[in-house]
Design an enzyme around this catalytic site. Sequence first.
Site, PDB file in Angstrom:
ATOM      1  CG  ASP A  63       4.686   5.820  -3.283  1.00 15.07           C
ATOM      2  OD1 ASP A  63       5.452   5.078  -2.471  1.00 15.07           O
ATOM      3  OD2 ASP A  63       4.633   6.937  -2.540  1.00 15.07           O
ATOM      4  CB  SER A  64       9.422   1.795  -2.862  1.00 18.39           C
ATOM      5  OG  SER A  64       8.456   1.330  -3.888  1.00 18.39           O
ATOM      6  CE  LYS A 132       0.586   1.414  -2.068  1.00 15.09           C
ATOM      7  NZ  LYS A 132       0.792   2.402  -1.315  1.00 15.09           N
ATOM      8  CD  GLU A 134       1.863   5.832   1.097  1.00 17.00           C
ATOM      9  OE1 GLU A 134       2.488   7.320   2.392  1.00 17.00           O
ATOM     10  OE2 GLU A 134       2.583   5.560   0.827  1.00 17.00           O
ATOM     11  CD  GLU A 199       5.231   0.145   4.711  1.00 19.35           C
ATOM     12  OE1 GLU A 199       4.704   1.274   3.767  1.00 19.35           O
ATOM     13  OE2 GLU A 199       6.480   0.576   5.004  1.00 19.35           O
TER      14      GLU A 199
HETATM   15  O1  KIV Z   1       5.595   2.237  -2.886  1.00 18.33           O
HETATM   16  C1  KIV Z   1       5.855   1.408  -2.049  1.00 18.33           C
HETATM   17  O2  KIV Z   1       6.662   0.643  -2.351  1.00 18.33           O
HETATM   18  C2  KIV Z   1       4.908   0.844  -1.419  1.00 18.33           C
HETATM   19  C3  KIV Z   1       4.863   0.007  -0.656  1.00 18.33           C
HETATM   20  C4  KIV Z   1       3.531  -1.373  -0.071  1.00 18.33           C
HETATM   21  C5  KIV Z   1       5.664  -1.032  -0.688  1.00 18.33           C
HETATM   22  O3  KIV Z   1       3.537   1.146  -1.327  1.00 18.33           O
END
Ligand code: KIV
Length: 318
Positions: A63-64, A132, A134, A199
């Site tokens: 999501d970056s 993924k 969080e 992280e």
């Molecule tokens: O969104 C992202 O880039 C991440 C990282 C682990 C690099 O969650």
Amino acid sequence: MSLTNFSAGVPPSPAGLPVKKVTVPALAEMKRQSMPISALTAYDYATARLIDEAGIDFILVGDSLAMVVLGHENTLAVTMDEMLHHTRAVRRAVRRALVVADMPYGSYHGAIAEGVANAVRFIKEAGAEAVKIEGTRIELVRALSDAEVPVIGHLGLTPQSVHRMGGYRVQARTAETVRRLQSDARALAEAGAGAIVLEGVPREVAEVITAELAIPTIGIGAGPGCDGQILVFHDLVGLTFAPPAKFVRRYADLGSAIRSAVEHYRDDVEHRAFPSDEESYHLGEAARQALASLPAPSTDFDSDDEVVNRDSLPDWTN
Ligand code: KIV
């Protein structure tokens, strides 16, 4: 399904060799064999293809995307539709690496059923092989495992919690917060997570957690003791516009390379040095002669012809 069809969906490598696909269970096997796991983010076909062909094991459509591609200030604004769109582009490029889609903020923070439905969209509509999420969302990780969706956890500095954390700060710096992180990591593993991204935590903390888990840890700003490492692609190649974080290593300066290539092109166009004769198509001899024998075009314009007055165009050079 016949087992003989098992690899039918995986195109061969350019050399025609079969590709051994990286899967979530394969990551755990790599940990068992002490093989470091390499991971990078990607958001589009071209870079995902280069990253895959370079042999990276795990590609995260992070999501970056919100920040490095779409220009938002943080990761919170990116939507399901945007993440699905970019995951599809990455999926089309990748043959070997594991393709993981990052679930955007808000897509799994409400009812469990809604989180599962959104995760299933990444698998069904975009071809992701895992998602993924969080934080310590144990009930959701269990529900996703029940729905056959492999899950990668993400603990420590979780960018979607930027407002709660009061900024991007290194986490787990006290005995109490280290213990909480350890127990969160254990709980995620027990609930069925296939790996955990750690992280922004001290290296000593990442080492302890890595040692006690059977599933791999993938570090970003978590020191060298994790089972694997991940970086944001744009940080790695210098395509960002702010000084990089301490944990980033820049392997290339593509920002300067792109700027210089584009300036060179602009200069060539302005000096009529591009395109050259070799970069142009040509008529064959017969067509050239036929063209030469045609009467010269009239320079008398009908009063109806539209003539562009170049002097009336705005001057964009100032
Ligand atoms: O969104 C992202 O880039 C991440 C990282 C682990 C690099 O969650």
